[in-house]
Scaffold this motif. Structure first.
Motif, PDB file in Angstrom:
ATOM      1  N   ARG A  55      81.151  17.953  -5.656  1.00 44.22           N
ATOM      2  CA  ARG A  55      80.660  16.798  -4.915  1.00 44.22           C
ATOM      3  C   ARG A  55      81.005  16.926  -3.442  1.00 44.22           C
ATOM      4  O   ARG A  55      81.985  17.562  -3.066  1.00 44.22           O
ATOM      5  N   VAL A  56      80.158  16.285  -2.634  1.00 52.26           N
ATOM      6  CA  VAL A  56      80.432  16.117  -1.219  1.00 52.26           C
ATOM      7  C   VAL A  56      80.593  14.623  -0.982  1.00 52.26           C
ATOM      8  O   VAL A  56      79.723  13.833  -1.344  1.00 52.26           O
ATOM      9  N   VAL A  57      81.724  14.244  -0.390  1.00 58.66           N
ATOM     10  CA  VAL A  57      82.036  12.833  -0.175  1.00 58.66           C
ATOM     11  C   VAL A  57      82.039  12.541   1.321  1.00 58.66           C
ATOM     12  O   VAL A  57      82.722  13.211   2.094  1.00 58.66           O
ATOM     13  N   VAL A  58      81.250  11.559   1.715  1.00 60.33           N
ATOM     14  CA  VAL A  58      81.149  11.148   3.115  1.00 60.33           C
ATOM     15  C   VAL A  58      81.824   9.794   3.268  1.00 60.33           C
ATOM     16  O   VAL A  58      81.421   8.810   2.641  1.00 60.33           O
ATOM     17  N   GLU A  59      82.881   9.747   4.074  1.00 59.86           N
ATOM     18  CA  GLU A  59      83.619   8.509   4.326  1.00 59.86           C
ATOM     19  C   GLU A  59      83.061   7.821   5.573  1.00 59.86           C
ATOM     20  O   GLU A  59      82.875   8.464   6.606  1.00 59.86           O
TER      21      GLU A  59
END
Length: 387
Positions: A55-59
């Motif tokens: 997964r790629v998580v964007v905060e």
């Protein structure tokens, strides 16, 4: 390493959110995917990678997501996209990938009306590279300008050639008229021989886009060439025609308009390869897809034509060619914007004489020698001209 956990996203319209994301769009395929989200103000953001699943998580800061959910529906490299509020001061976008990915671009860009867009360009990568990204949380973006299409060989003293064996896996390609040999088998044998021959030339390095009976989408082939820093891309094929008397080799370069009906029909058949395996290049809004699958630059196209001319010169008097052997059409596999590319039809499996030659070891050796000579002369001319 970041531990994979369920992400309890709150509803996307929580009242405490302050930053408005008012539109979104996704486009791409199984090799490259772009996500664009428009914000009323410039968002501060950070990115990290999570394993198992990839997964790629964007905060993000507190954000109200004011666009229809279907505008950010998963496609391309991603099988699931979720977004929403985490707490009073933060929100999150979670991109669950179908395969290991990396971000090659993640930045905010200004829109003409004073708003901003967040642009995320994801590209397929290896399990090893993704694992390193998780460990180091390194998502470096390319900051140097794209190299001149002929300059890479001089910069690293190695001229790199991506050799692409057409078809593979579920996509067998054409079938021999007499022996019923599949095109995918012939192209792989040629690709291996050509790669081996090129690697014997000082200053040239060749690699295969596929080295076994594996299906690769058209976009994956182009992406592998770019990831391998290829200076040239050569795709090998051996098609069939309804006119069984037509025989000989043909070299194709990219063009929006086909040189003739035969080239147009051939490109249409080759471009259907992805659909056979359930892929489609027509995913997402056209204005975004055009960015991902843009036409080759004029400079690169001129180099592709020069490469095709070298191949024809090397073949003349040595290898049989059809009439008007350099043709052009809209081949998807030739659309790398920064790599001179040609598609070589070695011969036609619909013609029994061509089929015999395509299966003859001595003829294969002769063809690969001529091709290697064409690449060498192209490389030498490019470097002599300051490339």
């Amino acid at each position: 390493m970041v531990v994979a956990v369920a992400l309890p996203l709150l509803p996307a319209h929580a009242s405490t959110q302050t930053l408005l994301a008012f539109s979104a769009r996704v486009a791409g395929d199984d090799a490259r995917t772009r996500i664009v989200i428009d914000f009323e103000k410039k968002p501060e953001f950070s990115v990290h990678y999570v394993a198992a699943p990839e997964r790629v998580v964007v905060e993000l800061p507190a954000t109200a997501f004011g666009f229809p959910a279907e505008d950010l529906s998963a496609r391309g490299l991603f099988r699931d996209i979720r977004y929403g509020t985490m707490d009073e001061s933060s929100a999150r976008i979670v991109l669950t990938a179908k395969k290991p990915v990396k971000l090659v671009l993640a930045e905010t860009q200004p829109n003409e009306n004073g708003t901003f867009r967040l642009v995320l360009d994801a590209e397929m990568t290896s399990k090893e590279i993704f694992s390193d990204l998780v460990k180091t949380q390194d998502w470096q973006m390319p900051v140097e300008p794209a190299p001149n299409a002929l300059a890479t060989g001089e910069q690293d003293n190695v001229f790199t050639v991506a050799v692409d064996a057409g078809h593979g896996g579920i996509d067998a390609g054409a079938t021999g008229a007499a022996t019923k040999t599949s095109e995918k088998t012939i192209t792989l044998a040629f690709a291996r021989m050509l790669s081996e021959r090129l690697n014997k030339i000082a200053g040239i390095k060749a690699f295969l886009t596929r080295d076994d009976d594996t299906f690769l989408s058209l976009s994956e082939r182009v992406t592998l060439a770019r990831q391998g820093h290829a200076d040239l891309f050569v795709s090998l094929h051996a098609d069939t025609l309804a006119q069984k008397d037509i025989r000989g080799a043909t070299v194709y370069t990219l063009s929006d308009r086909a040189s003739d009906r035969m080239a147009e029909n051939l490109a249409a058949r080759e471009n259907l390869s992805d659909e056979l395996a359930g892929f489609s290049i027509h995913s997402g809004p056209p204005e975004v897809a055009d960015i991902l699958l843009d036409l080759a630059r004029r400079e690169t196209q001129a180099f592709s034509v020069a490469l095709a001319s070298n191949v024809v010169e090397s073949f003349e008097g040595q290898i049989g060619l059809i009439n008007n052997p350099h043709r052009y059409a809209g081949f998807q596999v030739l659309r790398a914007p920064d790599i001179p590319s040609v598609l070589l039809e070695l011969g036609f499996l619909s013609n029994t004489e061509d089929e015999k030659l395509l299966l003859d070891e001595a003829w294969r050796t002769k063809v690969t020698d001529r091709l290697a000579d064409a690449v060498r002369r192209y490389r030498d001319r490019a470097l002599a001209n300051g490339g």
